[in-house]
Each structure stands twice: as C-alpha cells, then as structure tokens.
Design a protein around this motif. Structure first.
Motif, PDB file in Angstrom:
ATOM      1  N   ARG A   1       1.086  -0.767  -0.376  1.00 10.38           N
ATOM      2  CA  ARG A   1      -0.203  -0.131   0.109  1.00 10.38           C
ATOM      3  C   ARG A   1       0.988   1.288   0.427  1.00 10.38           C
ATOM      4  O   ARG A   1       0.612   1.760  -0.553  1.00 10.38           O
ATOM      5  N   GLU A   2       2.222   1.010   0.580  1.00  8.83           N
ATOM      6  CA  GLU A   2       2.373   2.713   1.227  1.00  8.83           C
ATOM      7  C   GLU A   2       3.276   2.774  -0.170  1.00  8.83           C
ATOM      8  O   GLU A   2       3.331   3.857  -1.228  1.00  8.83           O
ATOM      9  N   GLU A   3       3.970   1.755  -1.113  1.00  5.76           N
ATOM     10  CA  GLU A   3       4.339   1.847  -2.094  1.00  5.76           C
ATOM     11  C   GLU A   3       3.571   3.179  -3.520  1.00  5.76           C
ATOM     12  O   GLU A   3       4.414   3.353  -4.417  1.00  5.76           O
ATOM     13  N   ILE A   4       2.744   1.846  -3.587  1.00  2.71           N
ATOM     14  CA  ILE A   4       1.283   2.352  -4.978  1.00  2.71           C
ATOM     15  C   ILE A   4       0.907   3.193  -4.639  1.00  2.71           C
ATOM     16  O   ILE A   4       1.214   4.310  -5.273  1.00  2.71           O
ATOM     17  N   ASN A   5       0.709   3.663  -3.082  1.00  5.99           N
ATOM     18  CA  ASN A   5       0.546   5.216  -2.973  1.00  5.99           C
ATOM     19  C   ASN A   5       1.119   6.136  -2.884  1.00  5.99           C
ATOM     20  O   ASN A   5       1.342   7.329  -3.571  1.00  5.99           O
ATOM     21  N   LYS A   6       2.740   6.240  -2.781  1.00  5.02           N
ATOM     22  CA  LYS A   6       2.921   7.001  -2.647  1.00  5.02           C
ATOM     23  C   LYS A   6       3.668   7.430  -4.491  1.00  5.02           C
ATOM     24  O   LYS A   6       4.216   8.342  -4.552  1.00  5.02           O
ATOM     25  N   ASN A   7       4.005   6.724  -4.793  1.00  2.00           N
ATOM     26  CA  ASN A   7       4.363   6.728  -6.275  1.00  2.00           C
ATOM     27  C   ASN A   7       3.396   6.687  -6.784  1.00  2.00           C
ATOM     28  O   ASN A   7       3.811   6.469  -8.749  1.00  2.00           O
ATOM     29  N   ARG A   8       2.783   6.037  -7.029  1.00  2.00           N
ATOM     30  CA  ARG A   8       1.425   6.265  -7.944  1.00  2.00           C
ATOM     31  C   ARG A   8       1.137   5.133  -8.881  1.00  2.00           C
ATOM     32  O   ARG A   8       1.008   5.078 -10.006  1.00  2.00           O
TER      33      ARG A   8
END
Length: 80
Positions: A50-57
């Motif tokens: 979730r964190e990487e997906i949201n951070k880097n879209r």
C-alpha cells in the motif's frame, strides 16, 4: 493458437514504466491469459504494498497477445 502475457509496471509520479516483460508461460487461449494476468497483477500489487503504491502511484498494465514465435512466414516456405 497460444497466447503470452506481457506486463508493464509504471509510476505515475515518475512518469515512467519499467521495460515490458513476458511471463515464461503460454496460455491456450485469451481467456486463461487474461484471468492469470489479473491474478498476477493483484499479487504483485499486494507484494509492492500500500505505501509504495500510494507514494509512487504505481499501476500495472498487461496484455495477452498471440505467440508468433513458433510461426513461419509463408515466404520462407518452399513450394514444390
């Protein structure tokens, strides 16, 4: 007719995608390829987190294409 699954992982923040890659698997039809593509994309999304997906879209694109690597063009066949 066999199909191959090609995936691309992209970042909307960076405006870039990794190089497309084929999975080393052949599918008997487009349906099986598509179902597996969605499952693999989901598994990869969970793996990235979730964190990487949201951070880097991050988003994942995939396609199922006919495998033409085993076909021979008509012009290369000799006619007797």
């Amino acid at each position: 007719m066999n199909f191959v699954l090609t995936m691309v992982i992209c970042s909307a923040v960076a405006g870039q995608c990794l190089a497309p890659f084929n999975l080393n698997k052949e599918y008997k039809d487009g349906y099986d390829c598509m179902v597996d593509g969605y499952q693999i994309a989901l598994d990869k999304t969970v793996e990235i987190g979730r964190e990487e997906i949201n951070k880097n879209r991050i988003y994942i694109k995939f396609g199922c294409n006919e495998d033409k690597s085993h076909k021979t063009s008509i012009s290369s066949k000799s006619i007797k």
